[in-house]
Enzyme design. Structure first.
Site, PDB file in Angstrom:
ATOM      1  N   SER A  43      15.773 -46.197  18.455  1.00  0.00           N
ATOM      2  CA  SER A  43      16.218 -46.567  19.537  1.00  0.00           C
ATOM      3  C   SER A  43      15.019 -45.344  20.352  1.00  0.00           C
ATOM      4  CB  SER A  43      17.680 -45.623  19.778  1.00  0.00           C
ATOM      5  OG  SER A  43      17.506 -44.467  18.818  1.00  0.00           O
ATOM      6  N   GLU A  44      14.398 -44.617  19.156  1.00  0.00           N
ATOM      7  CA  GLU A  44      13.647 -43.401  19.612  1.00  0.00           C
ATOM      8  C   GLU A  44      12.252 -43.331  18.589  1.00  0.00           C
ATOM      9  OE1 GLU A  44      16.424 -42.696  23.398  1.00  0.00           O
ATOM     10  OE2 GLU A  44      16.260 -42.672  21.013  1.00  0.00           O
ATOM     11  N   THR A  45      11.051 -43.308  18.685  1.00  0.00           N
ATOM     12  CA  THR A  45      10.544 -42.948  17.821  1.00  0.00           C
ATOM     13  C   THR A  45       9.603 -41.525  18.665  1.00  0.00           C
ATOM     14  OG1 THR A  45      10.262 -44.974  17.526  1.00  0.00           O
ATOM     15  CG2 THR A  45       7.903 -42.963  16.725  1.00  0.00           C
TER      16      THR A  45
END
Length: 293
Positions: A43-45
């Site tokens: 979903s996020e990095t």
């Protein structure tokens, strides 16, 4: 280039919300960061680079597989956890320069073991939204009677704007089946990062609230655990003095319906009438390796 896969807001592998962390991203362009985030498909990095801000230790950038976002709670926790456990960092806190300002993360240790990290989120804000209840129910796959109309539907932010939707029961939240195409358009039209459902009907031990979060406008249909949205929720409850929150310390559960249970601990500190929201949690490394460019 070193890369980590970290499950945030849990101490059990394969639970909570996974985030990518690239701790030395100085040589990357934003286009490369976006490619890596798409490749990791989390979903996020979070990408860490040096900062010129004297009040910060690192500059941190966040990318979903689709786009850059200004702030991400679980990726901040994941990045801080990697700094504290995988590097020679000796300080009891780390300060990140983000697109929303400086975000401090405090480390809590016991016998030199990292127990929990608390991030201080941006000043909480709320604002009204004109919304058709019947339309919202249809978009979320709920009945109008599922909404808890004793609490207001509002926008709230501790860095990103979220639509907070009070629901009467946990069962009601778990039964939600959003039309993600319509929700994406709705969130884009309102400049909303996520739509966050919450209820005080929480039967999970030690937790006051149960939540669920949808973010199709940034390429994530459902986020297992959302540090920024739960921070916004905590700020909304403190500012509006709503619901059953009569304490400055409580826990929130999320992710159970998607098989990735996670938990955060909320601390509210008041300076005058202005609350400060601190979101605490733990994390666990599941994968470490290298990305080859």
């Amino acid at each position: 280039m070193k890369v980590f896969h970290v499950d945030a807001f849990t101490d059990e592998k394969f639970s909570g919300n996974p985030a990518g962390v690239v701790p030395e991203a100085l040589t990357l362009t934003k286009a490369q960061m976006q490619q890596i985030a798409r490749e990791l498909n989390l979903s996020e990095t979070a990408f860490l680079i040096p900062t010129t801000n004297g009040n910060a230790d690192f500059r941190i950038l966040y990318f979903t597989p689709q786009t850059e976002v200004d702030f991400c709670g679980h990726a901040t926790l994941a990045a801080a956890w990697i700094i504290a456990t995988e590097t020679e960092w000796k300080k009891e806190s780390v300060h990140f320069e983000t697109n929303i300002g400086i975000v401090p993360v405090e480390f809590k240790y016991e016998d030199q073991n990292l127990l929990r990290a608390y991030m201080t989120q941006a000043k909480p804000k709320t604002k009204e939204i004109n919304i058709d209840i019947d339309e919202l129910a249809s978009i979320l796959g709920l009945q109008k009677t599922d909404f808890d109309q004793t609490l207001p539907i509002k926008l709230a932010s501790t860095g990103n704007w979220h639509l907070l939707v009070p629901v009467k029961t946990r069962k009601g939240i778990d039964n939600a089946v959003p039309n993600f195409s319509l929700l994406k358009k709705h969130n884009e039209n309102q400049n909303i990062i996520t739509t966050h459902l919450f209820t005080f009907d929480c039967d999970i031990e030690g937790c006051l609230l149960y939540t669920r979060d949808f973010a199709p406008a940034v390429g994530v249909d459902e986020d297992p655990f959302t540090g920024s949205a739960n921070g916004a929720l905590a700020g909304y409850l403190a500012l509006e003095q709503l619901g059953q929150v009569n304490t400055t310390s409580y826990s929130i559960a999320q992710g159970h319906i998607v098989g990735r249970p996670g938990y955060c601990h909320v601390r509210i500190e008041h300076i005058g009438n202005q609350p400060t929201v601190k979101i605490g949690g733990v994390a666990v490394k599941t994968i470490s390796g290298f990305v080859h460019l």
